[in-house]
Motif scaffolding. Structure first.
Motif, short mmCIF file in Angstrom:
data_model
loop_
_atom_site.label_atom_id
_atom_site.label_comp_id
_atom_site.label_asym_id
_atom_site.label_seq_id
_atom_site.Cartn_x
_atom_site.Cartn_y
_atom_site.Cartn_z
N UNK A 189 -6.31 28.33 38.37
CA UNK A 189 -8.34 28.99 38.27
C UNK A 189 -7.80 30.34 37.18
N UNK A 190 -8.01 31.55 36.98
CA UNK A 190 -8.35 32.10 36.00
C UNK A 190 -7.65 33.09 36.33
N UNK A 191 -8.09 34.57 36.65
CA UNK A 191 -7.79 35.83 37.44
C UNK A 191 -7.98 37.19 38.07
N UNK A 192 -7.08 37.65 38.39
CA UNK A 192 -7.67 39.65 39.29
C UNK A 192 -7.78 40.32 38.14
N UNK A 193 -8.77 40.89 37.45
CA UNK A 193 -8.70 41.31 37.06
C UNK A 193 -9.19 43.21 37.32
N UNK A 194 -9.17 44.32 37.00
CA UNK A 194 -9.19 45.40 37.09
C UNK A 194 -9.48 45.41 35.82
N UNK A 195 -10.64 45.97 35.27
CA UNK A 195 -11.52 46.22 33.71
C UNK A 195 -11.70 47.68 33.66
N UNK A 197 -4.51 41.65 36.13
CA UNK A 197 -4.98 42.21 35.36
C UNK A 197 -5.49 43.40 34.42
N UNK A 198 -4.57 44.68 34.64
CA UNK A 198 -5.29 45.86 34.16
C UNK A 198 -5.43 45.72 32.64
N UNK A 199 -6.99 45.53 32.35
CA UNK A 199 -7.81 45.67 31.35
C UNK A 199 -8.20 47.18 31.43
N UNK A 200 -7.75 48.34 31.34
CA UNK A 200 -7.79 49.63 31.75
C UNK A 200 -7.45 50.62 30.26
N UNK A 201 -7.48 50.20 29.24
CA UNK A 201 -7.45 51.65 28.42
C UNK A 201 -7.80 52.59 28.33
N UNK A 202 -9.02 53.24 28.83
CA UNK A 202 -9.27 54.21 29.09
C UNK A 202 -8.81 54.52 30.04
N UNK A 227 2.91 37.14 35.27
CA UNK A 227 2.16 37.57 36.93
C UNK A 227 1.23 38.96 36.67
N UNK A 228 1.79 39.95 35.65
CA UNK A 228 0.86 41.30 36.00
C UNK A 228 0.76 41.27 34.08
N UNK A 229 -0.39 41.59 33.72
CA UNK A 229 -0.68 41.58 32.71
C UNK A 229 -1.40 43.42 32.28
N UNK A 230 -0.57 44.26 32.16
CA UNK A 230 -1.40 45.45 31.78
C UNK A 230 -1.89 45.81 30.44
N UNK A 231 -3.17 47.02 30.55
CA UNK A 231 -3.07 47.36 28.97
C UNK A 231 -3.69 49.00 28.88
N UNK A 232 -2.39 49.27 28.55
CA UNK A 232 -2.61 50.31 28.63
C UNK A 232 -3.29 51.60 30.17
N UNK A 233 -2.61 50.63 30.82
CA UNK A 233 -2.66 51.21 32.97
C UNK A 233 -1.62 52.08 33.33
N UNK A 234 -1.86 52.54 34.72
CA UNK A 234 -1.23 53.19 35.45
C UNK A 234 -0.67 52.35 36.35
N UNK A 235 0.38 51.14 36.88
CA UNK A 235 0.79 50.78 38.22
C UNK A 235 1.43 51.27 38.36
N UNK A 278 6.91 37.34 33.51
CA UNK A 278 6.15 38.38 34.42
C UNK A 278 6.00 39.07 34.74
N UNK A 279 5.77 40.58 33.52
CA UNK A 279 5.39 41.38 33.55
C UNK A 279 5.08 42.01 32.09
N UNK A 280 3.55 42.03 31.18
CA UNK A 280 3.34 41.82 30.26
C UNK A 280 2.85 43.12 30.01
N UNK A 281 3.24 44.33 29.58
CA UNK A 281 3.24 45.92 29.63
C UNK A 281 3.00 46.36 28.56
N UNK A 282 1.34 46.41 27.88
CA UNK A 282 1.30 46.52 26.52
C UNK A 282 -0.13 47.92 26.34
N UNK A 283 0.23 48.32 24.76
CA UNK A 283 -0.40 49.13 24.53
C UNK A 283 -0.85 50.79 25.18
N UNK A 284 0.90 50.71 25.90
CA UNK A 284 0.92 52.36 26.52
C UNK A 284 0.99 51.64 27.57
N UNK A 285 1.02 53.43 28.54
CA UNK A 285 -0.01 53.02 30.01
C UNK A 285 1.33 53.51 30.56
#
Length: 355
Positions: free
Chosen positions: A246-252, A283-288, A311-319, A333-340
């Motif tokens: 399946x694809x993902x759980x996406x917090x967008x 997936x946390x795609x929350x660069x704002x 496992x976790x793909x984050x883009x500018x998120x707070x986790x 396992x954890x891709x923490x990108x675009x800051x955060x």
């Protein structure tokens, strides 16, 4: 007789014998004691969700004799009212007659099942059998499937996203009385909160997932004794550890209207869950995101396993992630990108990817 005539006569005789031999029909075994062999005496199906149908199973029918056998009839005992469907040697039917199997040869029979909805929260058992009549002998192969009614979340025909209904009070609750099956992307609307109660089992179809839209919220509230499970909808044993189902759980930061000011989905929680066998777990795609505000996502006591990508793909998120396991992912396992802003405490990250 000249030699060339002798050669011609010999060739003609040889050709005649070949033609004569080819016209002779294979003998048919008519012994009333003759019986077929089968690759299995019972065909089992794991849990089948009502209305969804199953994977296709098969078994082989063998003629163990040195003569051809004619199976007078092969049929489904339950007939056209059966939950099962057959494909007999290439023919989709509940009954066929006079099926030939050559000496020491075999044939395939394919079976699938579709269980009608029953207003029951408990698993149910569906049984039938494939019957073979050969020279007056009756043999059968049993068919057994375990079915269960489900909550189905699926978009309209031709659509990709299903916007979950947001009731008065803006809080939607998924209980654990029945499994939840998702086709397409089940989306939590802006301003709506989805609470997934302890013990829920969520099964997601291929190329499907969950999306939390901007200003939406999702809280997965498992407990130590009643964990929430999220995985693909193929329940056969051979699929229990297969990634990419399946694809993902996406917090967008996606908004229902393109021109709307975007605010991040925040205050999402995942507690006591097992999330496995997808492409991306969370997936946390929350660069704002406002990194001085509440977390985009808090993860506790959770296992994220067998993801094809991350496992976790984050883009500018707070986790915040505590006491959790991320294991066996194809890329990260954890891709923490675009800051955060990221905090991992008492977590195990271990990659033994083997695909």
């Amino acid at each position: 007789m000249p030699n060339h005539l002798k050669t011609l006569s010999f060739s003609a005789l040889f050709l005649f014998l070949i033609i004569l031999g080819s016209c002779r029909k294979d003998p048919i075994l008519t012994d009333t004691n003759a019986k077929l062999n089968f690759s299995a005496d019972t065909v089992m199906f794991d849990t089948v969700f009502t209305t969804v149908g199953s994977a296709t199973r098969n078994f082989k029918v063998y003629n163990p004799y040195s003569k051809k056998l004619i199976i007078n009839r092969i049929y489904l005992a339950g007939g056209t009212s059966s939950f099962f469907r057959l494909n007999i040697n290439g023919t989709a039917s509940t009954s066929v007659t006079d099926v030939e199997i050559a000496a020491h040869d075999s044939m395939y029979i394919f079976v699938d099942v579709n269980v009608d909805p029953r207003n029951s929260n408990n698993p149910l058992i569906v049984v039938d059998s494939v019957v073979f009549m050969t020279n007056g002998n009756m043999q059968d192969v049993d068919l057994v499937a375990y079915g269960q009614d489900v909550y189905m979340h699926a978009p309209a025909q031709g659509e990709l996203v299903y916007l979950l209904p947001c009731p008065a009070g803006n809080t939607l609750i998924w209980d654990s009385l029945k499994p939840h099956v998702i086709y397409g992307y089940a989306a939590v609307d802006s301003g709506c909160k989805l609470i997934i109660q302890e013990g829920c089992k969520i099964y997601i179809h291929k190329h499907s997932g969950m999306i939390v839209l901007t200003d939406g919220m999702m809280k997965i509230m498992g407990t130590k004794d009643h964990i929430v499970t999220i995985q693909g909808d193929r329940l056969e044993t051979e699929y229990q550890d297969v990634p990419g189902q399946w694809d993902r759980i996406w917090f967008s930061n996606l908004s229902p209207t393109v021109n709307e000011t975007r605010h991040s989905s925040k205050d999402n929680e995942v507690n006591f869950a097992v999330i496995k066998n997808g492409n991306v777990g969370l997936h946390c795609d929350t660069v704002y995101s406002d990194l001085n505000g509440p977390p985009t996502l808090t993860v506790r006591n959770t296992q994220i396993l067998n993801m094809a990508a991350a496992g976790i793909f984050a883009q500018g998120s707070k986790i915040k992630c505590d006491n959790s396991i991320l294991a066996n992912c194809g890329m990260y396992l954890a891709a923490l990108t675009v800051g955060g802003d990221y905090s991992f405490r008492h977590c195990t990250l271990a990659n033994y990817w083997h695909i």
